[in-house]
Design an enzyme around this catalytic site. Structure first.
Site: not given
Ligand code: COA
Length: 333
Positions: A115, A260, A290
């Protein structure tokens, strides 16, 4: 010494939309649970039978970014590609971009920081430009999660969160060192590697071993969601403050924060903590879930496309993820 500056942004999302209701046909979950815990309404998953992969989507986003930068593929000096879902165990996706875009024999590296991948990737590219080694670098983030997720009820705590997609930018030399990327800040804490992990196949635990046992599910992502959440909110805040302090900025000076897209609740927690308005934080997790190393660059691209980032703005990128790794980037747009 030079600074580096983003001069072109691109993205690519697969067409196939998977809603929360679609997921509830595959596993025991529901729209209300997913939206309440994560803010996600839908995500894009590559449809079986299409040619898209992490490298192919990355190439599509890259063409857009190079075009918008007003450059051609031959102006690019180096490729940095962030992904945790590469097409091959090796080589990485960066070299595939060099081939797919029919580029000169420039260097290409892959970054494997999940991530935080894009934040790490842009930081690496920034160093090459600051030293004068390269002038134009293509930085890509791309993920093809959907083929590697457990789509049964067993995997629901992880699978509902992740989506496929890609983003890219061209980072270019900026002579004025008060503009562009002002600083980057990177961290890791490897003792928590097992809290968010795809353990296999790995050299330690190779394919025949996995195939021998029906119970071995170590090739699916494992996440201790609550543990990750608690660490994410702390580290996001710390690393944003670190970046602001380094540049003598206050939280009020943030014009746009691109966190993020891990979970809308994490982003809202940070927004509240920093006292930012809805116009000062950009979220699109509702549409895409995501997308790991692609999330920050897709969000940055969309914020720019929507006219939410203007010259002179203080733009902050921040990410946290598996490793644990986390980081921030402070930009004077
Ligand atoms: N649908 C319905 N129920 C679900 C579910 C789903 N998709 N996933 C889990 N559940 C159930 C669990 O089985 C559990 O049931 P139980 O209480 O009967 O055992 C219950 O919901 C609560 O599960 P829990 O995992 O404690 O939920 P949570 O409130 O922590 O939310 C996350 C889960 C994943 C949304 C949350 O922890 C999170 O977002 N963490 C951060 C993840 C992240 O950001 N990861 C990316 C890397 S940065």
């Amino acid at each position: 010494m030079y600074n580096s500056k983003i001069i072109g942004l691109g993205k690519y999302l697969p067409e196939h939309v998977v809603t929360n209701d679609d997921l509830s046909q595959m596993m025991d979950t529901n729209d209300e649970w997913i939206q309440e815990r994560t803010g996600i309404k839908e995500r894009r998953w590559i449809k079986e039978g299409t040619d898209d992969t992490s490298a192919v989507m990355g190439a599509k986003a890259s063409r857009m970014a190079i075009d918008r930068a007003g450059l051609t593929k031959d102006d690019i000096d180096f490729i940095v590609f962030a992904t945790m879902t590469p097409d091959y165990y090796f080589p990485g996706c960066g070299v595939q971009i060099q081939d797919m875009l029919d580029m000169k024999n420039i260097g290409a590296i892959d970054i494997r920081n999940q991530c935080s991948g894009f934040v790490y990737a842009i930081s690496v590219a920034d160093q090459f430009i600051k030293t004068g080694m390269y002038k134009n670098i293509l930085v890509v983030g791309s993920e093809y999660h959907s083929n590697g997720l457990d789509k049964s009820t067993r995997g629901r705590g992880v699978t509902v969160i992740f989506g496929d997609g890609a983003g890219a930018c061209v980072l270019s030399r900026e002579e004025d060192t008060t503009k562009g990327i002002l600083s980057t800040h990177l961290h890791s804490e490897g003792k928590y590697a097992d809290k968010l992990i795809v353990e296999a196949p790995s050299i330690k635990h190779w394919v025949p071993e996995i195939m021998e046992s029906k119970e071995d599910l170590s090739y699916f992502p494992y996440m201790d969601g609550t543990f990750v959440f608690k660490h994410a909110v702390v580290r996001f805040s710390e690393v944003i403050i670190e970046g602001l302090m380094k540049n003598g900025l206050q939280k009020e000076d943030i014009d746009m924060l691109i966190p993020h897209q891990a979970n809308l609740r994490i982003a809202q927690f940070i927004q509240k903590k920093f006292g930012l308005s809805n116009d000062q934080v950009f979220n699109n997790i509702m549409k895409y879930g995501n997308t790991t190393a692609a999330s920050v660059i897709i969000a940055l691209t969309e914020a720019w496309e929507q006219g939410k980032i203007n010259e002179g703005d203080n733009v902050v990128l921040a990410a946290f993820g598996s490793g644990f790794t986390w980081g921030s980037v402070i930009i004077k747009w």
